[in-house]
Design a protein around this motif. Structure first.
Motif, PDB file in Angstrom:
ATOM      1  N   ASP A   1       0.864  -1.159   0.101  1.00  0.00           N
ATOM      2  CA  ASP A   1       0.278  -0.207   0.081  1.00  0.00           C
ATOM      3  C   ASP A   1       0.804   1.357  -0.078  1.00  0.00           C
ATOM      4  O   ASP A   1       0.749   2.310  -0.589  1.00  0.00           O
ATOM      5  N   LEU A   2       2.018   1.275   0.951  1.00  0.00           N
ATOM      6  CA  LEU A   2       2.878   2.441   0.739  1.00  0.00           C
ATOM      7  C   LEU A   2       3.487   2.595  -0.470  1.00  0.00           C
ATOM      8  O   LEU A   2       3.576   4.033  -0.980  1.00  0.00           O
ATOM      9  N   VAL A   3       3.956   1.432  -0.806  1.00  0.00           N
ATOM     10  CA  VAL A   3       4.900   1.783  -2.251  1.00  0.00           C
ATOM     11  C   VAL A   3       3.847   2.250  -3.374  1.00  0.00           C
ATOM     12  O   VAL A   3       4.088   3.077  -4.044  1.00  0.00           O
ATOM     13  N   ARG A   4       2.513   1.752  -3.298  1.00  0.00           N
ATOM     14  CA  ARG A   4       1.611   2.107  -4.331  1.00  0.00           C
ATOM     15  C   ARG A   4       1.387   3.331  -4.376  1.00  0.00           C
ATOM     16  O   ARG A   4       1.238   4.121  -5.408  1.00  0.00           O
ATOM     17  N   SER A   5       1.191   3.891  -2.958  1.00  0.00           N
ATOM     18  CA  SER A   5       0.879   5.366  -2.870  1.00  0.00           C
ATOM     19  C   SER A   5       2.057   6.290  -3.033  1.00  0.00           C
ATOM     20  O   SER A   5       1.609   7.522  -3.823  1.00  0.00           O
ATOM     21  N   LEU A   6       3.134   6.022  -2.652  1.00  0.00           N
ATOM     22  CA  LEU A   6       4.410   6.870  -3.181  1.00  0.00           C
ATOM     23  C   LEU A   6       4.646   6.836  -4.646  1.00  0.00           C
ATOM     24  O   LEU A   6       4.554   8.100  -4.968  1.00  0.00           O
ATOM     25  N   LEU A   7       4.438   5.638  -5.349  1.00  0.00           N
ATOM     26  CA  LEU A   7       4.620   5.931  -6.642  1.00  0.00           C
ATOM     27  C   LEU A   7       3.453   6.634  -7.301  1.00  0.00           C
ATOM     28  O   LEU A   7       3.835   7.197  -8.747  1.00  0.00           O
ATOM     29  N   ALA A   8       2.280   6.480  -6.957  1.00  0.00           N
ATOM     30  CA  ALA A   8       1.141   7.145  -7.806  1.00  0.00           C
ATOM     31  C   ALA A   8       1.148   8.445  -7.614  1.00  0.00           C
ATOM     32  O   ALA A   8       0.827   9.221  -8.329  1.00  0.00           O
ATOM     33  N   GLU A   9       1.597   9.045  -6.357  1.00  0.00           N
ATOM     34  CA  GLU A   9       1.677  10.337  -6.105  1.00  0.00           C
ATOM     35  C   GLU A   9       3.012  11.083  -6.760  1.00  0.00           C
ATOM     36  O   GLU A   9       3.008  12.421  -6.719  1.00  0.00           O
ATOM     37  N   GLY A  10       3.931  10.321  -7.078  1.00  0.00           N
ATOM     38  CA  GLY A  10       5.196  10.723  -7.534  1.00  0.00           C
ATOM     39  C   GLY A  10       5.013  11.587  -8.937  1.00  0.00           C
ATOM     40  O   GLY A  10       3.986  11.399  -9.554  1.00  0.00           O
ATOM     41  N   PRO A  11       6.132  12.353  -9.444  1.00  0.00           N
ATOM     42  CA  PRO A  11       5.980  13.063 -10.577  1.00  0.00           C
ATOM     43  C   PRO A  11       6.115  12.181 -11.771  1.00  0.00           C
ATOM     44  O   PRO A  11       5.977  12.375 -12.981  1.00  0.00           O
ATOM     45  N   HIS A  12       6.130  10.860 -11.840  1.00  0.00           N
ATOM     46  CA  HIS A  12       6.511   9.908 -12.937  1.00  0.00           C
ATOM     47  C   HIS A  12       5.215   9.256 -13.419  1.00  0.00           C
ATOM     48  O   HIS A  12       5.314   8.482 -14.312  1.00  0.00           O
TER      49      HIS A  12
ATOM     50  N   PHE B   1      15.519   7.265 -10.024  1.00  0.00           N
ATOM     51  CA  PHE B   1      16.567   6.660 -11.039  1.00  0.00           C
ATOM     52  C   PHE B   1      16.003   6.061 -11.995  1.00  0.00           C
ATOM     53  O   PHE B   1      16.308   6.135 -13.365  1.00  0.00           O
ATOM     54  N   TRP B   2      15.024   5.011 -11.697  1.00  0.00           N
ATOM     55  CA  TRP B   2      14.454   4.029 -13.066  1.00  0.00           C
ATOM     56  C   TRP B   2      13.674   4.810 -13.956  1.00  0.00           C
ATOM     57  O   TRP B   2      13.608   4.416 -15.217  1.00  0.00           O
ATOM     58  N   PHE B   3      12.906   5.907 -13.350  1.00  0.00           N
ATOM     59  CA  PHE B   3      12.065   6.655 -14.376  1.00  0.00           C
ATOM     60  C   PHE B   3      12.544   8.019 -14.505  1.00  0.00           C
ATOM     61  O   PHE B   3      12.097   8.572 -15.635  1.00  0.00           O
ATOM     62  N   GLY B   4      13.312   8.568 -13.966  1.00  0.00           N
ATOM     63  CA  GLY B   4      13.901   9.951 -14.255  1.00  0.00           C
ATOM     64  C   GLY B   4      15.447   9.881 -14.933  1.00  0.00           C
ATOM     65  O   GLY B   4      15.433  10.870 -15.670  1.00  0.00           O
ATOM     66  N   SER B   5      16.114   9.002 -14.490  1.00  0.00           N
ATOM     67  CA  SER B   5      17.594   8.778 -15.063  1.00  0.00           C
ATOM     68  C   SER B   5      17.857   7.664 -16.160  1.00  0.00           C
ATOM     69  O   SER B   5      18.421   8.093 -17.200  1.00  0.00           O
ATOM     70  N   ALA B   6      17.387   6.594 -15.857  1.00  0.00           N
ATOM     71  CA  ALA B   6      17.796   5.491 -16.433  1.00  0.00           C
ATOM     72  C   ALA B   6      16.980   5.400 -17.732  1.00  0.00           C
ATOM     73  O   ALA B   6      15.896   5.944 -17.801  1.00  0.00           O
ATOM     74  N   ARG B   7      17.578   4.657 -18.978  1.00  0.00           N
ATOM     75  CA  ARG B   7      16.790   4.562 -19.973  1.00  0.00           C
ATOM     76  C   ARG B   7      16.449   2.857 -19.934  1.00  0.00           C
ATOM     77  O   ARG B   7      16.952   2.064 -19.726  1.00  0.00           O
ATOM     78  N   LEU B   8      14.872   2.697 -19.841  1.00  0.00           N
ATOM     79  CA  LEU B   8      14.254   1.574 -20.156  1.00  0.00           C
ATOM     80  C   LEU B   8      14.139   0.936 -21.316  1.00  0.00           C
ATOM     81  O   LEU B   8      13.871   1.677 -22.435  1.00  0.00           O
ATOM     82  N   PRO B   9      14.281  -0.498 -21.442  1.00  0.00           N
ATOM     83  CA  PRO B   9      14.049  -1.007 -22.782  1.00  0.00           C
ATOM     84  C   PRO B   9      12.602  -0.889 -23.111  1.00  0.00           C
ATOM     85  O   PRO B   9      11.776  -1.095 -22.215  1.00  0.00           O
ATOM     86  N   HIS B  10      12.108  -0.887 -24.253  1.00  0.00           N
ATOM     87  CA  HIS B  10      10.740  -1.131 -24.718  1.00  0.00           C
ATOM     88  C   HIS B  10      10.453  -2.295 -25.473  1.00  0.00           C
ATOM     89  O   HIS B  10      11.286  -3.045 -25.950  1.00  0.00           O
TER      90      HIS B  10
END
Length: 142
Positions: free
Chosen positions: A18-29, A133-142
């Motif tokens: 619940d905490l991780v879901r809330s933090l990621l949903a409310e974040g800028p990404h 890091f993963w959504f702001g700096s790193a390049r993810l594969p598509h």
């Protein structure tokens, strides 16, 4: 419009989920979190079987190590052995600070290992740093 980023969170601790879901949903990404409670469910999700037949592959997996039925080590090994899944980045996010668990996780193909902090403030900071890091700096594969 940019598609929402997707995380598969594999953790048997519902409060952490619940905490991780809330933090990621409310974040800028704009992260959408799907969660499974153990490794068996995680593999069904990733293989889109059973009740997860409509699932889409995540951009990132956040994986706890110590879970019932199938633990995080087994999930790491299975994902890295599967040609369709092995490119998915995996962050191990565990309460364990054991050097053996850290080494084993990297040997099995984890992209990084983050220890879950004990305080709420530090936990939130750790989750936010993973997202940054993963959504702001790193390049993810598509």
């Amino acid at each position: 419009m940019k598609p929402a980023l997707k995380v598969l969170l594999v953790d048997d601790n519902l409060a952490d989920v619940d905490l991780v879901r809330s933090l990621l949903a409310e974040g800028p990404h704009g992260v959408v979190v799907s969660a499974t409670k153990d490794g068996e469910e995680a593999m069904a999700f990733l293989q889109r079987s059973g009740r997860f037949s409509g699932a889409t592959l995540p951009d990132l997996i956040v994986l706890d190590l110590n879970m019932p039925r199938k633990d995080g080590r087994a999930v790491l090994a299975e994902v890295r052995a599967n040609a369709d899944l092995r490119r998915l980045p995996i962050v191990v996010f565990s309460t364990s600070q054991s050097e053996q668990d850290i080494l084993c996780s990297y040997e099995l193909g984890a992209n990084c290992y983050v220890s879950k902090p004990g305080s709420l403030k530090d936990f939130a900071a750790a989750v936010n740093s993973i997202a940054q890091f993963w959504f702001g700096s790193a390049r993810l594969p598509h």
